[in-house]
Design a protein around this motif. Structure first.
Motif, PDB file in Angstrom:
ATOM      1  N   TRP A 226       0.833  -1.182   0.000  1.00  0.00           N
ATOM      2  CA  TRP A 226       0.000   0.000   0.000  1.00  0.00           C
ATOM      3  C   TRP A 226       0.882   1.251   0.000  1.00  0.00           C
ATOM      4  O   TRP A 226       1.929   1.296   0.652  1.00  0.00           O
ATOM      5  N   GLU A 228      -0.004   4.010   1.329  1.00  0.00           N
ATOM      6  CA  GLU A 228      -0.143   4.437   2.719  1.00  0.00           C
ATOM      7  C   GLU A 228      -0.636   3.240   3.521  1.00  0.00           C
ATOM      8  O   GLU A 228      -1.803   2.858   3.426  1.00  0.00           O
ATOM      9  N   GLU A 229       0.244   2.641   4.300  1.00  0.00           N
ATOM     10  CA  GLU A 229      -0.093   1.439   5.053  1.00  0.00           C
ATOM     11  C   GLU A 229      -1.066   1.753   6.176  1.00  0.00           C
ATOM     12  O   GLU A 229      -1.123   2.874   6.690  1.00  0.00           O
ATOM     13  N   PHE A 230      -1.847   0.733   6.552  1.00  0.00           N
ATOM     14  CA  PHE A 230      -2.807   0.908   7.639  1.00  0.00           C
ATOM     15  C   PHE A 230      -2.860  -0.378   8.457  1.00  0.00           C
ATOM     16  O   PHE A 230      -2.415  -1.428   8.003  1.00  0.00           O
ATOM     17  N   ASP A 231      -3.406  -0.306   9.663  1.00  0.00           N
ATOM     18  CA  ASP A 231      -3.495  -1.468  10.551  1.00  0.00           C
ATOM     19  C   ASP A 231      -4.684  -2.321  10.171  1.00  0.00           C
ATOM     20  O   ASP A 231      -5.733  -1.793   9.794  1.00  0.00           O
TER      21      ASP A 231
END
Length: 231
Positions: A226, A228-231
């Motif tokens: 991604w 912008e990485e996310f949890d």
């Protein structure tokens, strides 16, 4: 009397099989005993070279439009219900494109109409360009396309049909025994699917019809990070 082939077209990411009849035109034929006879395309890493690569392998506007129309028309029919289905129009498009090299007369006409392209030569050229354009196998990202043909042991197939599949669709080719060892055929095809989807698919794959003489299989595997990485 012309032989009729029962073709099982499996498009991985589509959870469905399409059956159709097709006649292989008479010509020099061979028992297929080969597996992979090509090298997958490798796009250059340098930005300037990559831009030239993309330009060299650009598909025509007409082919792009045909693929979009095919995607919309088939998706509306195959995933029209409320179930959580996953469908890759490109998978089905490539599998049916391969099939046009073995079809003639009414069957060929129906395939060309469905694909929105007038002839097999255009399909070979444009699909080859698209394959090279999309295929990526690097540490940063993977967009793996894979085609394969599985032929009943002893069943004669035109050499040109196999050559076009390998050269233009990067298809692996192998022999199995659908008629006498359908379980063994299922395991071998399932292992190929697993290998080409990084182990995500293929486990438990079963061929259901022992009268199949040719199975065309497409697999798609995509992995990227991604932005912008996310949890």
């Amino acid at each position: 009397m012309k032989n009729k082939l029962l073709i099982a077209v499996l498009c991985i990411f589509m959870a469905a099989a399409t059956l159709c009849a097709c006649a292989i035109p008479g010509a020099e034929k061979t028992d297929a005993e080969i597996k992979t006879v090509f090298a997958y395309p490798k796009a250059p890493a340098e930005e300037d070279a990559l831009a030239a690569w993309r330009e060299e392998n650009a598909i025509s506007p007409e082919f792009d439009e045909a693929l979009k129309d095919f995607s919309l028309s088939t998706a509306s029919q195959l995933i029209a219900n409320d179930e959580n289905n996953c469908y890759s129009p490109l998978s089905l498009f490539m599998a049916l494109s391969i099939l046009t090299d073995g079809a003639e007369d009414e069957t060929a006409e129906e395939l060309f109409n469905a694909l929105g392209v007038a002839d097999a030569e255009t399909l070979r050229e444009q699909n080859a360009r698209l394959f090279r354009l999309l295929y990526r196998d690097s540490e940063e990202m993977k967009m793996l396309l894979a085609n394969s043909l599985w032929i009943q042991n002893g069943f004669p197939v035109e050499e040109d049909f196999l050559r076009h599949a390998a050269e233009n669709y990067y298809a692996s080719i192998g022999n199995v025994d659908f008629e006498r060892d359908i379980e063994g055929a299922s395991k071998e095809i399932g292992a190929w699917i697993s290998e080409n989807t990084n182990g995500l698919l293929g486990d438990g794959y079963k061929v259901s019809d022992p009268s199949v003489v040719l199975s065309i299989i497409n697999a798609v595997y995509f992995k990227d990070a991604w932005e912008e990485e996310f949890d």
